[in-house]
Scaffold this motif. Structure first.
Motif, PDB file in Angstrom:
ATOM      1  N   UNK A   1      36.940  44.852 -34.156  1.00 50.26           N
ATOM      2  CA  UNK A   1      35.749  45.021 -33.318  1.00 50.26           C
ATOM      3  C   UNK A   1      35.834  44.081 -32.120  1.00 50.26           C
ATOM      4  N   UNK A   2      36.343  42.912 -32.377  1.00 54.73           N
ATOM      5  CA  UNK A   2      36.439  41.931 -31.311  1.00 54.73           C
ATOM      6  C   UNK A   2      37.421  42.376 -30.224  1.00 54.73           C
ATOM      7  N   UNK A   3      38.429  43.122 -30.636  1.00 52.95           N
ATOM      8  CA  UNK A   3      39.392  43.610 -29.648  1.00 52.95           C
ATOM      9  C   UNK A   3      38.706  44.531 -28.648  1.00 52.95           C
ATOM     10  N   UNK A   4      37.818  45.369 -29.140  1.00 55.25           N
ATOM     11  CA  UNK A   4      37.093  46.253 -28.218  1.00 55.25           C
ATOM     12  C   UNK A   4      36.244  45.431 -27.252  1.00 55.25           C
ATOM     13  N   UNK A   5      35.560  44.444 -27.831  1.00 55.21           N
ATOM     14  CA  UNK A   5      34.711  43.589 -27.016  1.00 55.21           C
ATOM     15  C   UNK A   5      35.548  42.913 -25.936  1.00 55.21           C
ATOM     16  N   UNK A   6      36.704  42.431 -26.364  1.00 52.44           N
ATOM     17  CA  UNK A   6      37.606  41.720 -25.454  1.00 52.44           C
ATOM     18  C   UNK A   6      38.018  42.595 -24.281  1.00 52.44           C
ATOM     19  N   UNK A   7      38.297  43.853 -24.585  1.00 50.95           N
ATOM     20  CA  UNK A   7      38.728  44.769 -23.527  1.00 50.95           C
ATOM     21  C   UNK A   7      37.614  44.928 -22.500  1.00 50.95           C
ATOM     22  N   UNK A   8      36.376  45.000 -22.998  1.00 47.74           N
ATOM     23  CA  UNK A   8      35.255  45.136 -22.070  1.00 47.74           C
ATOM     24  C   UNK A   8      35.091  43.888 -21.219  1.00 47.74           C
ATOM     25  N   UNK A   9      35.154  42.723 -21.866  1.00 43.65           N
ATOM     26  CA  UNK A   9      35.055  41.456 -21.137  1.00 43.65           C
ATOM     27  C   UNK A   9      36.149  41.397 -20.081  1.00 43.65           C
ATOM     28  N   UNK A  10      37.311  41.845 -20.478  1.00 38.93           N
ATOM     29  CA  UNK A  10      38.460  41.784 -19.596  1.00 38.93           C
ATOM     30  C   UNK A  10      38.288  42.688 -18.379  1.00 38.93           C
ATOM     31  N   UNK A  11      37.667  43.838 -18.591  1.00 39.73           N
ATOM     32  CA  UNK A  11      37.418  44.738 -17.473  1.00 39.73           C
ATOM     33  C   UNK A  11      36.505  44.088 -16.427  1.00 39.73           C
ATOM     34  N   UNK A  12      35.459  43.412 -16.924  1.00 38.47           N
ATOM     35  CA  UNK A  12      34.557  42.705 -16.009  1.00 38.47           C
ATOM     36  C   UNK A  12      35.331  41.655 -15.223  1.00 38.47           C
ATOM     37  N   UNK A  13      36.144  40.924 -15.966  1.00 37.73           N
ATOM     38  CA  UNK A  13      36.915  39.851 -15.341  1.00 37.73           C
ATOM     39  C   UNK A  13      37.823  40.413 -14.261  1.00 37.73           C
ATOM     40  N   UNK A  14      38.446  41.520 -14.581  1.00 34.59           N
ATOM     41  CA  UNK A  14      39.353  42.171 -13.650  1.00 34.59           C
ATOM     42  C   UNK A  14      38.611  42.558 -12.372  1.00 34.59           C
TER      43      UNK A  14
ATOM     44  N   UNK B   1      47.203  44.791  -8.878  1.00 32.00           N
ATOM     45  CA  UNK B   1      47.302  44.110 -10.167  1.00 32.00           C
ATOM     46  C   UNK B   1      46.033  44.285 -10.998  1.00 32.00           C
ATOM     47  N   UNK B   2      46.247  44.567 -12.245  1.00 29.16           N
ATOM     48  CA  UNK B   2      45.164  44.602 -13.238  1.00 29.16           C
ATOM     49  C   UNK B   2      45.448  43.511 -14.236  1.00 29.16           C
ATOM     50  N   UNK B   3      44.393  42.780 -14.594  1.00 27.61           N
ATOM     51  CA  UNK B   3      44.659  41.754 -15.601  1.00 27.61           C
ATOM     52  C   UNK B   3      43.866  42.021 -16.866  1.00 27.61           C
ATOM     53  N   UNK B   4      44.521  41.743 -17.971  1.00 32.64           N
ATOM     54  CA  UNK B   4      43.829  41.752 -19.266  1.00 32.64           C
ATOM     55  C   UNK B   4      44.044  40.378 -19.865  1.00 32.64           C
ATOM     56  N   UNK B   5      42.950  39.644 -19.992  1.00 30.54           N
ATOM     57  CA  UNK B   5      43.084  38.320 -20.610  1.00 30.54           C
ATOM     58  C   UNK B   5      42.315  38.348 -21.915  1.00 30.54           C
ATOM     59  N   UNK B   6      43.054  38.231 -22.983  1.00 30.36           N
ATOM     60  CA  UNK B   6      42.512  38.540 -24.300  1.00 30.36           C
ATOM     61  C   UNK B   6      42.478  37.321 -25.201  1.00 30.36           C
ATOM     62  N   UNK B   7      41.652  37.443 -26.222  1.00 27.52           N
ATOM     63  CA  UNK B   7      41.486  36.344 -27.165  1.00 27.52           C
ATOM     64  C   UNK B   7      42.682  36.296 -28.122  1.00 27.52           C
ATOM     65  N   UNK B   8      43.427  35.218 -28.063  1.00 27.62           N
ATOM     66  CA  UNK B   8      44.646  35.134 -28.871  1.00 27.62           C
ATOM     67  C   UNK B   8      44.328  35.248 -30.357  1.00 27.62           C
TER      68      UNK B   8
END
Lengths: 111, 778
Positions: free
Chosen positions: B493-506, B524-531
């Motif tokens: 579930x957190x991965x989905x959340x992360x993708x959304x957060x990442x889109x905003x960041x991008x 450039x598109x960035x995805x910065x995800x929770x390790x």
């Protein structure tokens, strides 16, 4: 390293010679972030600092589900790091770092 | 009584004076002759007077009454016995009995006073109410009937009745009221207040049951021999029903007789032939004869231990049929997870239909189906996943079913944009996903599924290839519902959340840089995800990026540092990818590539026509050897392409055969070929399945599954011991399996090894008196 300088030359010349064989159109870069800590486990709750602390995991299952990231990390002056939730409960009883027993004062907070 | 004493000397009201006037009325009543209202009232009055005024009156009345009743009964007996023929005898008896029994209800009424007096002498008057029902006169009448006529002819009555029933069983019709009448006389005759059915039970019921048993003891084997088992089952079933109906007719309803009779019939008709009938079961299951099986199930369900052998046959069938089916289709299903899963599901449906049609979804049969199906799912005959046995070097790997991996692959096909998911409707996909969860329920090692599922999800999210993001998130919730471990599901579930957060960041990143450096922001598109949620193990691979890419890195890092603090970034270039434009003599092509492929290809930008040896490419890209080989192979031998991007020499069979001096060059003739025609423009995706899994992480994957299992077992053992303090080996094993069932099935060997390890490290010890008991050491 000779190669690198070579590339540099080419890169600079890009404007004059747009027809390079391969040109970048789009790059999807992936990075992972993690708290910049020395020990990746919180010594108070024994959970990895990257995960929400034990309390947050148990109490707000609903939030944890949707990946709320409110459970941040805090660093003391001694450079030891813990979950902020864990530490704020800890200092109520004992205002010392659980690892080194130095008096606890916050150096910085994760954001 | 006080009044009685006072008026005692009034002697004209003695029994002897009154009886002569009472008697004729009594006799009329017995014979059911008409009695006038006056006579009826007189009788009341006389009884009342005698009881009141004659102290010795009541017993005398009783005696006299008894004599008359006996006389009457004797006459009745003669009338009955004058008939020789059974039916006539029964008819006569029943007629007499009916008459007499009716009178049993009338005659006592005038004698209420008598009863009060008689009872008043023996017991306190309080009890009267309770005994209201059992009047003394009535008892007297019934007892007399019982002692005289009934005792004399009950055997004849019974025998006659049974003969009639026997005749009915043989298909002859007769007046069933006769038998019912006899039964009623048995039931009503009893005056024993403790057990009103005593006479009935000891005589009629017993005789009825014995007759039934004897009848079928003779008939059943004959029928079986003449008609075979299949027909016999129908016979037995119909006879059971018939006898039950008959029992309802002829046996007393609330006495439990029907049950006794049914038990007896089941015993004679079914239990006796249990093994003969059961011998047919396996064959019938195999032939899918659901109707007959249903019949057998109905019969056997009434017999103790009758179902057990059927369950066994069902399990055997599912296992052998299921495995045979898998083995027969091995060639196809080992290659194709879609076919495999669909085959498995088809089998499941087939078995479920059998259980539902033949056994009405009886829980015991459902359990048997589940048990056997689990065996099929986890079988390792057709394909196996080799997991390395850790630490203890010499031991052999323990094979496991590949089912969880294939299930995860199938899920991926449904959730990703694939030809399969495109051709299905949303509802179809949903039902197929539910099917996967259904099979997953039977998979022992769910941890393998979880791992593959997560890897597939990671790929879908990073490459943005999900067919339907709503379905993706539903799937996560469904996995939670079927009991997947919460920490695992939460991470998904957190991965989905992360993708959304990442889109905003991008978005923010682009806005920040658009004004200052136009081009950088757009390409450039960035995805910065929770390790914590995404990364696993040491799968990061270093690569020397082409300068075009390298330039972006500090920009992104600076941007990120302004947004967050206390975080460090690690670049996962094996996950990143992009699109490049490839221009050659033929045309221009947009090529989707991994960052590794990009790094390799960009090496030619400075020397487009050169041939570069393997060794130099390694120096230029700094990729680890296995990764470089794989990347090159994907460029020289991409399955879908007629003309490859790179060419090489000398020819080799597999990536590991590249030599240090194998030469590579860009195919200047590269073009897309469509319907045999060269295309000058076009788009091609070379990413394929390469992404995300590095050579090293593949090996590590299986190893880390085992490693994680070891930790989970240790953890669970300690959890159990902490709670129980001490525990027997057997109990420990079963609790362990229960705790871990949603992840994997721990092998006995693994449990034993971990127990030994924990003992060695003083987490626990064996009981000194009983080595099979463990004690927790805090």
């Amino acid at each position: 390293m000779a190669d690198d300088s070579d590339v540099n030359d080419r890169g600079d010349g890009e404007a004059q010679k747009p027809e390079k064989m391969f040109t970048l159109k789009k790059w999807n870069a992936v990075a992972m972030w993690s708290w910049d800590v020395e020990c990746d486990t919180c010594a108070i709750c024994r959970v990895q600092v990257m995960d929400a602390c034990l309390r947050c995991q148990a109490e707000s299952k609903q939030d944890a589900r949707y990946g709320r990231q409110d459970c941040v990390v805090v660093w003391g002056e001694c450079n030891h790091s813990f979950h902020y939730c864990c530490m704020s409960l800890w200092v109520k009883q004992n205002n010392r770092c659980p690892l080194c027993q130095q008096e606890w004062s916050i150096q910085r907070m994760g954001k | 009584m006080a009044v009685a004493a006072m008026l005692k000397d009034k002697g004209q009201l003695m029994f002897e004076d009154k009886w002569p006037s009472m008697r004729p009325i009594i006799l009329k009543l017995l014979q059911q002759e008409p009695v006038t209202q006056n006579e009826w009232q007189d009788l009341f009055y006389s009884v009342h007077l005698v009881c009141l005024w004659d102290e010795k009156g009541p017993p005398k009345v009783k005696e006299a009454l008894k004599d008359d009743i006996m006389d009457f009964i004797k006459q009745a007996q003669q009338r009955v016995l004058s008939h020789q023929e059974d039916q006539a005898l029964l008819k006569a008896y029943i007629a007499e009995w009916r008459k007499f029994f009716t009178q049993c209800n009338y005659l006592p009424t005038p004698f209420r006073q008598l009863e009060t007096s008689l009872a008043g002498k023996t017991s306190s008057s309080v009890q009267k109410k309770a005994q209201n029902d059992e009047s003394i006169v009535r008892k007297l009448m019934l007892d007399s009937w019982n002692q005289s006529i009934f005792c004399d002819i009950k055997q004849r009555l019974q025998d006659s009745a049974m003969k009639l029933v026997h005749a009915e069983r043989n298909g002859e019709a007769f007046d069933s009221l006769l038998v019912i009448g006899v039964r009623e006389s048995y039931v009503n005759l009893c005056s024993n207040p403790e057990d009103k059915l005593q006479i009935y039970r000891e005589n009629f019921e017993k005789a009825y049951i014995e007759a039934t048993e004897a009848f079928y003891k003779m008939k059943a084997p004959q029928y079986l021999q003449a008609n075979g088992v299949q027909n016999y089952m129908k016979y037995a079933d119909s006879k059971l029903r018939e006898e039950e109906q008959r029992a309802h007719k002829y046996l007393e309803s609330c006495s439990g007789s029907v049950q006794v009779l049914t038990d007896c019939c089941v015993n004679v008709l079914v239990s006796t032939f249990k093994s003969t009938i059961l011998a047919e079961c396996a064959g019938m299951i195999k032939a899918n004869e659901t109707e007959r099986l249903q019949l057998m199930f109905k019969l056997m369900d009434r017999v103790p231990d009758g179902i057990q052998p059927m369950l066994h046959d069902l399990e055997e069938h599912i296992m052998s049929a299921g495995l045979a089916d898998m083995v027969a289709a091995a060639d196809v299903i080992t290659q194709d997870s879609e076919k495999y899963v669909e085959r498995l599901l088809e089998l499941f449906k087939q078995f479920s239909v059998l259980v539902s049609k033949a056994f009405n979804d009886d829980p015991r049969f459902l359990t048997a189906r589940d048990k056997a199906y689990r065996h099929v799912v986890n079988d390792t005959q057709v394909f196996r996943l080799e997991l390395p046995a850790k630490q203890t070097g010499g031991l052999k790997a323990q094979p496991e079913s590949k089912c969880p991996e294939l299930l995860a692959n199938y899920c991926d096909m449904l959730l990703r944009k694939t030809p399969l998911s495109k051709k299905l409707t949303s509802d179809e996909i949903e039902s197929k996903l539910k099917d996967v969860l259904l099979v997953l329920k039977y998979v022992q090692n769910k941890d393998v599924f979880m791992r593959y599922h997560k890897a597939h999800l990671t790929r879908r999210l990073i490459l943005d290839t999900s067919a339907d993001s709503e379905k993706e998130e539903n799937m996560v919730e469904w996995l939670r519902e079927v009991g997947m471990p919460a920490d695992y599901v939460n991470k998904l579930a957190r991965m989905f959340q992360d993708i959304k957060v990442s889109e905003d960041l991008n978005q923010q990143f682009k806005e920040t840089y658009r004004s200052s450096r136009g081009s950088i922001a757009d390409s450039i598109n960035i995805k910065i995800l929770n390790a914590g949620a995404w990364a696993r193990g040491s799968e990061r691979v270093t690569v020397s990026l082409p300068l075009e890419l390298e330039d972006y890195i500090p920009e992104v890092e600076d941007f990120y540092k302004k947004k967050h603090s206390g975080r460090k970034l690690q670049w996962y270039h094996h996950m990143s990818n992009g699109t490049i434009t490839f221009s050659n003599a033929v045309g221009r092509f947009d090529v989707d590539v991994t960052t590794f492929q990009m790094a390799v290809l960009f090496a030619w930008n400075q020397r487009p026509l050169e041939r570069i040896p393997y060794e130099n490419l390694r120096l230029a890209t700094e990729l680890p050897d296995p990764e470089l080989r794989r990347t090159l192979w994907s460029l020289v031998a991409f399955p879908k392409l007629k003309r490859q991007v790179l060419q090489y020499s000398p020819e080799v069979q597999s990536p590991k055969d590249f030599e240090e001096n194998t030469m590579f060059w860009v195919n200047q003739e590269f073009a897309l070929v469509k319907n045999g025609k060269l295309q000058r423009r076009g788009k091609i995706n070379l990413v394929g399945r390469l992404q995300l899994s590095t050579e090293r992480s593949k090996e590590e994957d299986n190893e880390s599954i085992v490693q994680l299992r070891i930790l989970r077992v240790q953890e669970a053992i300690i959890k159990i011991l902490k709670m129980r303090k001490h525990i027997s080996n057997a109990q420990l094993q079963s609790e362990l399996v229960d705790i871990l069932k949603n992840m994997f099935l721990p092998s006995k060997k693994m449990i034993k090894e971990q127990v030994e390890w924990l003992i060695e490290h003083k987490y626990m010890r064996r009981d000194e008196d009983d080595i099979n008991t463990f004690i927790y050491m805090a």
